[in-house]
Scaffold this active site. Structure first.
Site, short mmCIF file in Angstrom:
data_model
loop_
_atom_site.label_atom_id
_atom_site.label_comp_id
_atom_site.label_asym_id
_atom_site.label_seq_id
_atom_site.Cartn_x
_atom_site.Cartn_y
_atom_site.Cartn_z
N LYS A 128 1.23 -0.83 0.01
CA LYS A 128 0.14 -0.19 0.03
C LYS A 128 0.87 0.99 -0.39
O LYS A 128 0.72 2.70 -0.97
CB LYS A 128 -0.85 0.18 1.17
CG LYS A 128 -2.01 -1.33 1.08
CD LYS A 128 -3.22 -0.58 2.12
CE LYS A 128 -2.26 -0.35 4.18
NZ LYS A 128 -1.87 -1.71 4.02
N GLY A 129 1.87 1.77 0.59
CA GLY A 129 3.37 1.82 1.03
C GLY A 129 3.26 2.72 -0.93
O GLY A 129 3.36 3.92 -0.43
N GLU A 132 -8.69 -3.08 14.79
CA GLU A 132 -8.20 -2.18 15.30
C GLU A 132 -8.28 -1.25 13.76
O GLU A 132 -8.30 0.02 14.69
CB GLU A 132 -5.98 -2.08 15.04
CG GLU A 132 -6.14 -3.22 15.70
CD GLU A 132 -5.70 -5.10 15.94
OE1 GLU A 132 -6.57 -5.42 14.67
OE2 GLU A 132 -4.84 -5.68 16.04
N GLN A 191 -12.60 -10.24 -4.70
CA GLN A 191 -14.31 -11.15 -4.05
C GLN A 191 -14.86 -10.68 -2.79
O GLN A 191 -15.69 -9.97 -2.03
CB GLN A 191 -14.97 -12.17 -4.67
CG GLN A 191 -14.95 -12.05 -6.37
CD GLN A 191 -15.52 -12.87 -7.12
OE1 GLN A 191 -16.37 -13.59 -6.35
NE2 GLN A 191 -15.02 -13.55 -7.97
N CYS A 195 25.41 6.90 11.93
CA CYS A 195 25.59 6.56 13.49
C CYS A 195 25.86 6.00 13.98
O CYS A 195 26.97 5.84 15.22
CB CYS A 195 23.96 6.56 13.70
SG CYS A 195 22.91 6.78 15.33
N GLN A 198 30.04 5.89 15.39
CA GLN A 198 30.50 6.11 17.28
C GLN A 198 30.96 4.40 17.46
O GLN A 198 32.53 4.80 18.10
CB GLN A 198 29.18 5.60 18.05
CG GLN A 198 28.81 7.11 18.01
CD GLN A 198 27.45 6.82 19.14
OE1 GLN A 198 26.76 5.63 19.36
NE2 GLN A 198 27.01 7.78 19.26
N HIS A 234 21.52 10.23 9.81
CA HIS A 234 21.26 9.48 8.80
C HIS A 234 21.00 9.70 7.52
O HIS A 234 20.77 10.44 7.31
CB HIS A 234 19.84 8.82 9.43
CG HIS A 234 19.86 8.23 11.07
ND1 HIS A 234 20.22 6.50 10.58
CD2 HIS A 234 20.14 8.30 12.17
CE1 HIS A 234 20.25 6.54 12.20
NE2 HIS A 234 20.32 7.29 12.76
N GLU A 256 20.43 8.41 5.11
CA GLU A 256 19.79 7.45 3.73
C GLU A 256 18.30 8.10 3.65
O GLU A 256 17.49 7.75 3.10
CB GLU A 256 20.26 5.92 4.78
CG GLU A 256 19.35 6.35 5.74
CD GLU A 256 20.09 5.65 7.33
OE1 GLU A 256 19.95 6.02 8.11
OE2 GLU A 256 21.04 6.35 6.77
#
Length: 556
Positions: free
Chosen positions: A27-28, A159, A202, A390, A394, A527, A529
């Site tokens: 859907k996204g 839901e 259907q 990130c 480190q 980040h 990306e």
């Protein structure tokens, strides 16, 4: 005939996208692709994801269950589908583009506690549905032609019912020309029977109609284009026009989806049903992206060493950003996912000897740390292009402190509060500032407690590989982390060869480190990306893939 009360007030038209049969149908991607098609016609769009789970936001959810947490420019932790929205369109997402049941219920309960409802009985209808409708209508403005609303979950889930009831009501209140329902469903091909089966579609539409929503358009996910007779059958049993049965065919490249939808006539049907006029779409950009994707000059292999590698959606934006870097260099990018938990001194050569670049992504917690440190050491000593993001940045600092400076117990206070060399730590000033904001209930600081979230400025050091990539003195990048580089060790670390090449404007927060005498070894605290698009690949991913290909051409 009564005119619905909102019909004449809004410039913005609404498209509601639901899904049936099963989850993960896309859907996204469908919503994002529709946004891309409408933008190609010159329309201005925005998108919104309504998720049925009770969590207030995805920020604390396990990536294995929910995939990555996508961070918007304003610092909101959101569903990964908002990443698709931003990659496919020019729309910029914010807090108002992602709501969960938890966020809606929290707002309703807070209002009830404050007496907003004047002692009335608070119910799903109208109070919860009104809250949902208000969140949807908040997207409307004179600057937005079409708002695309994706309802998470699958029709039939308990839901989802308040969200579906809310959009059912909105369809009536806005009027037919202002609201459009698109339902994504599934048409499986049964090999043993040699047939496409329409029954799941259907039943899904029947379930949707039972709660009062008649879909206008059906997107049928399948592995082949639907023949006319199948479309005719679906149209007949689902009460839609035959031309409104659209094949949502599996594709090799997700950026081909807008082209497939246009070929099927989806954008024309949307324009017809919403009674809109716009130019024919210019899809040349998407055509060029797909052409480049399918006809690369060569390929590179990138190792992603992380702890969420068993679910690729955990690194969705990262994976796509690497693909974008490949597109920018006309290269196919092969992703080799390596579980950091399973990387050892004994198997590291076997795991990494054939890769052209190594990337260690972000994350939280100590699990997999030693495997990531091994991968970073391998990249540093073997002169393999390395990109740390990130936590990856480190850990690059920790590995350097341990193995170059000889501080064998160097660590982050996230992992060892008693380390004698806390090269990464929780900055007290930042923590106190955030704590004060929370105690004062400062709404401007509602950004994850002690975490640094959202876009922050970073000034770049010229004559660095990072500056070469960006060609800018200052950049803005999105963050999602709590711990920082400890400036008490900065002088010693830089003197040994790991240079700080990007900082906050006041020079207090280290944002980027870069290793001297290495083909390409860069760690960033942010980040990147999250800001990469196929149309506009992020400079660092473009440079990383280029360096990886140079490494390959030189024989590794």
């Amino acid at each position: 005939m009564r005119v619905p009360k909102n019909q004449k007030k809004l410039h913005t038209k609404f498209i509601f996208i639901t899904g049936g049969v099963l989850s993960s149908l896309g859907k996204g991607l469908a919503a994002a692709s529709i946004g891309a098609l409408l933008e190609a016609r010159g329309l201005r769009v925005t998108l919104q994801k309504l998720d049925p789970y009770i969590n207030v936001d995805p920020g604390t959810m396990n990536p294995f269950q929910h995939g990555e947490v996508y961070v918007t420019e304003d610092g909101t932790e959101t569903d990964l589908d908002l990443g698709h929205y931003e990659r496919f369109t020019s729309a910029q997402m914010s807090a108002k583009n992602n709501y969960t049941s938890g966020k809606i219920y929290y707002s309703v309960i807070t209002k009830e506690r404050k007496g907003v409802y004047l002692g009335g009985t608070v119910q799903i209808i109208p109070h919860v549905t009104d809250e949902i409708k208000a969140a949807i209508l908040d997207l409307a403005s004179s600057q937005i032609d079409v708002a695309i609303i994706e309802i998470g979950g699958t029709v039939g889930d308990i839901e989802s019912l308040p969200f579906l009831e809310a959009i059912r009501q909105l369809g009536y209140e806005l009027g037919k020309d202002n609201a459009l329902y698109i339902h994504l469903t599934y048409v499986p091909y049964i090999k043993t029977a040699g047939e496409l089966k329409t029954k799941p579609t259907q039943h899904s539409v029947k379930e949707l109609r039972a709660i009062g929503i008649q879909p206008d358009i059906l997107l049928c996910r399948t592995d082949r284009f639907l023949p006319p007779e199948i479309k005719k059958k679906i149209a007949l049993f689902c009460n839609v026009e035959e031309e409104a049965v659209i094949t949502a065919k599996d594709v090799e490249c997700i950026y081909e989806i807008p082209l497939v939808f246009h070929q099927e006539g989806l954008d024309s049907k949307i324009m017809e049903y919403l009674n809109m006029w716009a130019r024919e779409p210019d899809l040349s950009i998407w055509e060029n992206i797909v052409k480049t994707f399918k006809n690369p000059k060569d390929e590179v292999t990138i190792a992603i060493v992380g702890k969420y590698v068993n679910l690729k959606d955990s690194y969705k934006s990262l994976n796509e950003a690497l693909v974008h870097g490949g597109l920018a260099n006309n290269l196919k990018v092969n992703l080799k996912f390596i579980n950091a938990d399973e990387l050892t001194p004994e198997n590291i050569e076997k795991q990494l000897k054939d890769v052209d670049g190594i990337l260690v992504p972000g994350g939280f917690g100590i699990r997999g740390m030693e495997g990531k440190l091994l991968a970073i050491n391998y990249a540093r000593t073997k002169k393999i292009p390395f990109f740390g993001i990130c936590l990856g940045m480190q850990l690059a600092v920790i590995e350097f402190a341990r193995n170059v400076l000889g501080w064998k117990e160097a660590n982050s206070t996230e992992f060892d509060k008693n380390t004698p060399y806390p090269v990464i730590y929780l900055m007290k000033e930042w923590y106190d500032y955030r704590k004060g904001c929370i105690e004062k209930r400062d709404e401007q600081c509602n950004l994850g407690g002690t975490m640094r979230l959202g876009a922050y400025p970073c000034k770049l050091l010229q004559n660095s590989k990072v500056w070469e990539a960006y060609q800018k003195d200052e950049i803005f990048e999105r963050h999602r982390h709590r711990y920082e580089f400890n400036n008490a060790y900065r002088k010693d670390i830089e003197k040994a060869g790991l240079k700080v090449v990007g900082t906050s404007p006041d020079d207090q927060l280290v944002e980027i480190v870069e290793l001297e005498n290495h083909p390409w070894f860069i760690g960033v605290q942010f980040h990147p990306e999250f800001k990469s698009k196929p149309i506009n690949p992020h400079p660092l991913f473009k440079a990383f893939i280029k360096a990886s290909y140079e490494h390959k051409k030189q024989g590794g």
